[in-house]
Design a protein around this motif. Sequence first.
Motif, PDB file in Angstrom:
ATOM      1  N   PRO A   1      25.713  -3.706 -42.286  1.00 42.00           N
ATOM      2  CA  PRO A   1      26.807  -3.735 -41.300  1.00 42.00           C
ATOM      3  C   PRO A   1      27.130  -5.136 -40.802  1.00 42.00           C
ATOM      4  O   PRO A   1      28.249  -5.398 -40.360  1.00 42.00           O
ATOM      5  CB  PRO A   1      26.276  -2.847 -40.163  1.00 42.00           C
ATOM      6  CG  PRO A   1      24.794  -2.833 -40.326  1.00 42.00           C
ATOM      7  CD  PRO A   1      24.543  -2.940 -41.801  1.00 42.00           C
ATOM      8  N   GLN A   2      26.176  -6.067 -40.879  1.00 44.32           N
ATOM      9  CA  GLN A   2      26.425  -7.425 -40.394  1.00 44.32           C
ATOM     10  C   GLN A   2      27.377  -8.202 -41.302  1.00 44.32           C
ATOM     11  O   GLN A   2      27.988  -9.176 -40.866  1.00 44.32           O
ATOM     12  CB  GLN A   2      25.102  -8.185 -40.265  1.00 44.32           C
ATOM     13  CG  GLN A   2      24.204  -7.659 -39.156  1.00 44.32           C
ATOM     14  CD  GLN A   2      22.962  -8.505 -38.977  1.00 44.32           C
ATOM     15  OE1 GLN A   2      22.462  -9.089 -39.929  1.00 44.32           O
ATOM     16  NE2 GLN A   2      22.462  -8.566 -37.758  1.00 44.32           N
ATOM     17  N   LEU A   3      27.504  -7.783 -42.553  1.00 45.71           N
ATOM     18  CA  LEU A   3      28.379  -8.489 -43.487  1.00 45.71           C
ATOM     19  C   LEU A   3      29.815  -7.964 -43.457  1.00 45.71           C
ATOM     20  O   LEU A   3      30.704  -8.579 -44.041  1.00 45.71           O
ATOM     21  CB  LEU A   3      27.817  -8.389 -44.909  1.00 45.71           C
ATOM     22  CG  LEU A   3      26.460  -9.072 -45.107  1.00 45.71           C
ATOM     23  CD1 LEU A   3      25.982  -8.900 -46.547  1.00 45.71           C
ATOM     24  CD2 LEU A   3      26.536 -10.549 -44.756  1.00 45.71           C
ATOM     25  N   CYS A   4      30.040  -6.818 -42.811  1.00 44.31           N
ATOM     26  CA  CYS A   4      31.402  -6.287 -42.595  1.00 44.31           C
ATOM     27  C   CYS A   4      32.218  -6.281 -43.887  1.00 44.31           C
ATOM     28  O   CYS A   4      33.329  -6.824 -43.940  1.00 44.31           O
ATOM     29  CB  CYS A   4      32.133  -7.104 -41.534  1.00 44.31           C
ATOM     30  SG  CYS A   4      31.270  -7.254 -39.971  1.00 44.31           S
ATOM     31  N   SER A   5      31.667  -5.691 -44.931  1.00 45.49           N
ATOM     32  CA  SER A   5      32.320  -5.750 -46.240  1.00 45.49           C
ATOM     33  C   SER A   5      33.704  -5.110 -46.243  1.00 45.49           C
ATOM     34  O   SER A   5      34.575  -5.511 -47.021  1.00 45.49           O
ATOM     35  CB  SER A   5      31.431  -5.076 -47.296  1.00 45.49           C
ATOM     36  OG  SER A   5      31.221  -3.708 -46.978  1.00 45.49           O
ATOM     37  N   ASP A   6      33.935  -4.127 -45.367  1.00 42.52           N
ATOM     38  CA  ASP A   6      35.243  -3.469 -45.323  1.00 42.52           C
ATOM     39  C   ASP A   6      36.331  -4.378 -44.755  1.00 42.52           C
ATOM     40  O   ASP A   6      37.521  -4.164 -45.013  1.00 42.52           O
ATOM     41  CB  ASP A   6      35.170  -2.192 -44.481  1.00 42.52           C
ATOM     42  CG  ASP A   6      34.356  -1.099 -45.158  1.00 42.52           C
ATOM     43  OD1 ASP A   6      34.238  -1.157 -46.399  1.00 42.52           O
ATOM     44  OD2 ASP A   6      33.842  -0.208 -44.461  1.00 42.52           O
ATOM     45  N   TYR A   7      35.925  -5.363 -43.983  1.00 44.35           N
ATOM     46  CA  TYR A   7      36.907  -6.212 -43.300  1.00 44.35           C
ATOM     47  C   TYR A   7      36.810  -7.680 -43.702  1.00 44.35           C
ATOM     48  O   TYR A   7      37.492  -8.521 -43.128  1.00 44.35           O
ATOM     49  CB  TYR A   7      36.711  -6.107 -41.778  1.00 44.35           C
ATOM     50  CG  TYR A   7      36.680  -4.697 -41.262  1.00 44.35           C
ATOM     51  CD1 TYR A   7      37.852  -3.963 -41.115  1.00 44.35           C
ATOM     52  CD2 TYR A   7      35.474  -4.084 -40.936  1.00 44.35           C
ATOM     53  CE1 TYR A   7      37.827  -2.658 -40.651  1.00 44.35           C
ATOM     54  CE2 TYR A   7      35.435  -2.777 -40.472  1.00 44.35           C
ATOM     55  CZ  TYR A   7      36.615  -2.067 -40.335  1.00 44.35           C
ATOM     56  OH  TYR A   7      36.583  -0.780 -39.881  1.00 44.35           O
TER      57      TYR A   7
ATOM     58  N   LYS B   1      37.787  -9.536 -46.176  1.00 47.11           N
ATOM     59  CA  LYS B   1      38.983 -10.245 -46.640  1.00 47.11           C
ATOM     60  C   LYS B   1      39.900 -10.594 -45.471  1.00 47.11           C
ATOM     61  O   LYS B   1      40.473 -11.686 -45.415  1.00 47.11           O
ATOM     62  CB  LYS B   1      39.716  -9.404 -47.686  1.00 47.11           C
ATOM     63  CG  LYS B   1      38.940  -9.220 -48.982  1.00 47.11           C
ATOM     64  CD  LYS B   1      39.701  -8.368 -49.972  1.00 47.11           C
ATOM     65  CE  LYS B   1      38.914  -8.237 -51.281  1.00 47.11           C
ATOM     66  NZ  LYS B   1      37.602  -7.588 -51.076  1.00 47.11           N
ATOM     67  N   ASP B   2      40.040  -9.664 -44.529  1.00 48.33           N
ATOM     68  CA  ASP B   2      40.851  -9.943 -43.340  1.00 48.33           C
ATOM     69  C   ASP B   2      40.204 -11.031 -42.482  1.00 48.33           C
ATOM     70  O   ASP B   2      40.898 -11.869 -41.899  1.00 48.33           O
ATOM     71  CB  ASP B   2      41.022  -8.673 -42.505  1.00 48.33           C
ATOM     72  CG  ASP B   2      41.859  -7.622 -43.218  1.00 48.33           C
ATOM     73  OD1 ASP B   2      42.752  -8.017 -43.989  1.00 48.33           O
ATOM     74  OD2 ASP B   2      41.613  -6.424 -43.013  1.00 48.33           O
ATOM     75  N   ILE B   3      38.883 -11.011 -42.419  1.00 42.96           N
ATOM     76  CA  ILE B   3      38.168 -12.010 -41.621  1.00 42.96           C
ATOM     77  C   ILE B   3      38.403 -13.408 -42.171  1.00 42.96           C
ATOM     78  O   ILE B   3      38.709 -14.351 -41.427  1.00 42.96           O
ATOM     79  CB  ILE B   3      36.661 -11.690 -41.584  1.00 42.96           C
ATOM     80  CG1 ILE B   3      36.414 -10.419 -40.767  1.00 42.96           C
ATOM     81  CG2 ILE B   3      35.869 -12.864 -41.005  1.00 42.96           C
ATOM     82  CD1 ILE B   3      34.982  -9.926 -40.814  1.00 42.96           C
ATOM     83  N   TYR B   4      38.292 -13.552 -43.498  1.00 46.35           N
ATOM     84  CA  TYR B   4      38.469 -14.878 -44.090  1.00 46.35           C
ATOM     85  C   TYR B   4      39.924 -15.331 -44.052  1.00 46.35           C
ATOM     86  O   TYR B   4      40.205 -16.526 -43.955  1.00 46.35           O
ATOM     87  CB  TYR B   4      37.929 -14.896 -45.522  1.00 46.35           C
ATOM     88  CG  TYR B   4      36.441 -15.111 -45.550  1.00 46.35           C
ATOM     89  CD1 TYR B   4      35.903 -16.386 -45.476  1.00 46.35           C
ATOM     90  CD2 TYR B   4      35.566 -14.032 -45.604  1.00 46.35           C
ATOM     91  CE1 TYR B   4      34.538 -16.588 -45.470  1.00 46.35           C
ATOM     92  CE2 TYR B   4      34.194 -14.219 -45.595  1.00 46.35           C
ATOM     93  CZ  TYR B   4      33.683 -15.501 -45.533  1.00 46.35           C
ATOM     94  OH  TYR B   4      32.324 -15.698 -45.508  1.00 46.35           O
ATOM     95  N   GLN B   5      40.832 -14.400 -44.096  1.00 42.34           N
ATOM     96  CA  GLN B   5      42.240 -14.762 -43.940  1.00 42.34           C
ATOM     97  C   GLN B   5      42.491 -15.301 -42.532  1.00 42.34           C
ATOM     98  O   GLN B   5      43.221 -16.279 -42.337  1.00 42.34           O
ATOM     99  CB  GLN B   5      43.127 -13.544 -44.206  1.00 42.34           C
ATOM    100  CG  GLN B   5      44.624 -13.864 -44.160  1.00 42.34           C
ATOM    101  CD  GLN B   5      45.475 -12.643 -44.478  1.00 42.34           C
ATOM    102  OE1 GLN B   5      44.962 -11.549 -44.651  1.00 42.34           O
ATOM    103  NE2 GLN B   5      46.777 -12.836 -44.550  1.00 42.34           N
ATOM    104  N   TYR B   6      41.853 -14.677 -41.550  1.00 44.96           N
ATOM    105  CA  TYR B   6      41.975 -15.140 -40.162  1.00 44.96           C
ATOM    106  C   TYR B   6      41.325 -16.517 -39.990  1.00 44.96           C
ATOM    107  O   TYR B   6      41.867 -17.392 -39.302  1.00 44.96           O
ATOM    108  CB  TYR B   6      41.320 -14.123 -39.233  1.00 44.96           C
ATOM    109  CG  TYR B   6      41.265 -14.550 -37.786  1.00 44.96           C
ATOM    110  CD1 TYR B   6      42.432 -14.726 -37.040  1.00 44.96           C
ATOM    111  CD2 TYR B   6      40.042 -14.771 -37.155  1.00 44.96           C
ATOM    112  CE1 TYR B   6      42.384 -15.111 -35.716  1.00 44.96           C
ATOM    113  CE2 TYR B   6      39.985 -15.161 -35.828  1.00 44.96           C
ATOM    114  CZ  TYR B   6      41.157 -15.330 -35.112  1.00 44.96           C
ATOM    115  OH  TYR B   6      41.106 -15.723 -33.796  1.00 44.96           O
TER     116      TYR B   6
END
Length: 232
Positions: free
Chosen positions: A46-52, A54-59
């Motif tokens: 859960p700490q790696l937030c794989s579902d999100y 791509k959005d995180i790195y775009q931000y």
Amino acid sequence: MEMLAPKGPSPIPEDASMKEENICQAFSDALLYKIEDIDDKDWNNPQLCSDYVKDIYQYLRQLEILQFINPHHPILVDWLVQIHSKLRLLQETLYVCIPVSQRKLQLVWITALLLASKYEEMFSPNIEGFVYITDNAYTKLKFELGGPLPLHFLRQASKARKQQCYTGYTQNEVLEVMQHVAKNVLKVNENLTKFIAIKNKYASNKFLKISMIPQLNSKAIKDLAFPLMGGS
């Protein structure tokens, strides 16, 4: 002879009545299905937030532009690296500290000037004057300590075979950064600078003496640094 169905999504939508945006998505899936999803195996952490992710790195890429930092003061950075090593703090702590120190440095200096003027001046300038000189920087400072760190992108890029697909950086953009890194490595190796705290830090067993490996004195490093070392 029996024809085998291709693996992955079909580039041609089966339903001719599909909406335009769905058709575009179908073609997009067809182009991307061969690219390895480097975050797919992290779903159970859960700490790696794989579902999100791509959005995180775009931000983070957006923040990289908004929170542009001017070149750092080498004396300050060298000193911070030494203190960071002695206190045995996390890597992220150092990377957050440096841009924060750059953004807040003007406030520290102007505050020191205000205090000194109150100590020495008979008629000390009022605080509004200092606010005006700093272009109202006082009111602009917020508790925005988060930002894109090199560690964020390095950890993600180290898992990718095709870097541009995940980082968004072009080869020329990466090359420009690598040339500056190579220049700094070369200056340290050839004793052209007195700022060697980073080399000393990564010469320890904790970091596998990575700053001492012979590859850092290789021809590849010298060739990368050549354009920035007075070469043509």
